[in-house]
Enzyme design. Structure first.
Site, PDB file in Angstrom:
ATOM      1  N   CYS A 141       0.883  -1.175   0.000  1.00  0.00           N
ATOM      2  CA  CYS A 141       0.000   0.000   0.000  1.00  0.00           C
ATOM      3  C   CYS A 141       0.917   1.219   0.000  1.00  0.00           C
ATOM      4  O   CYS A 141       2.044   1.141  -0.473  1.00  0.00           O
ATOM      5  CB  CYS A 141      -0.966  -0.021   1.188  1.00  0.00           C
ATOM      6  SG  CYS A 141      -0.176   0.183   2.794  1.00  0.00           S
ATOM      7  N   GLN A 142       0.472   2.329   0.557  1.00  0.00           N
ATOM      8  CA  GLN A 142       1.326   3.525   0.573  1.00  0.00           C
ATOM      9  C   GLN A 142       2.362   3.474   1.693  1.00  0.00           C
ATOM     10  O   GLN A 142       3.523   3.765   1.475  1.00  0.00           O
ATOM     11  CB  GLN A 142       0.470   4.793   0.690  1.00  0.00           C
ATOM     12  CG  GLN A 142       1.252   6.079   0.488  1.00  0.00           C
ATOM     13  CD  GLN A 142       1.888   6.173  -0.891  1.00  0.00           C
ATOM     14  OE1 GLN A 142       1.288   5.800  -1.890  1.00  0.00           O
ATOM     15  NE2 GLN A 142       3.118   6.661  -0.951  1.00  0.00           N
TER      16      GLN A 142
END
Length: 122
Positions: free
Chosen positions: A89-90
């Site tokens: 993800c981020q």
């Protein structure tokens, strides 16, 4: 009576924090450098990016398929339970949650990329 209640509340809070920050059993954690090695030796692996479609369009790693965390439950059947799932993800928070969800759905080999796209440099 109040002291016992306070101890129970404190114990519950400690338990919640423990559940939140201790890695789930059976989930492997790797960093961005280790991910590069995984990508060069794809083998029996599948790569998913659980960020939103907008985040994914903005910047993503070529071999990663976008399966937003909000859709993971209904799209998990697109993944093979016989292959390792590498999740990014981020920052590593959503992917960690996605890994826990995949484990509950019966996926055996699940890997979280710590630091996520924030730590990725091509």
């Amino acid at each position: 009576m109040g002291t016992i209640f306070n101890l129970i509340i404190l114990g519950f809070i400690v338990w919640l924090l423990y559940q939140r920050f201790v890695p789930a059993k059976g989930i492997k954690n790797i960093n961005a450098a280790e991910l590069k090695a995984e990508l060069s030796n794809k083998g029996n692996k599948q790569f998913i990016d659980v960020r939103t479609p907008n985040e994914y369009r903005g910047n993503h790693i070529k071999d990663f398929k976008n399966v937003p965390l909000s859709e993971l439950g209904k799209r998990a059947q697109e993944l093979s339970k016989d292959k390792e799932v590498v999740v990014i993800c981020q920052s590593g928070m959503r992917s960690s949650n996605a890994c826990k969800a995949l484990k509950k759905l019966g996926f055996k080999e699940v890997t979280n990329v710590k630091g996520g796209m924030s730590s990725w440099r091509e």
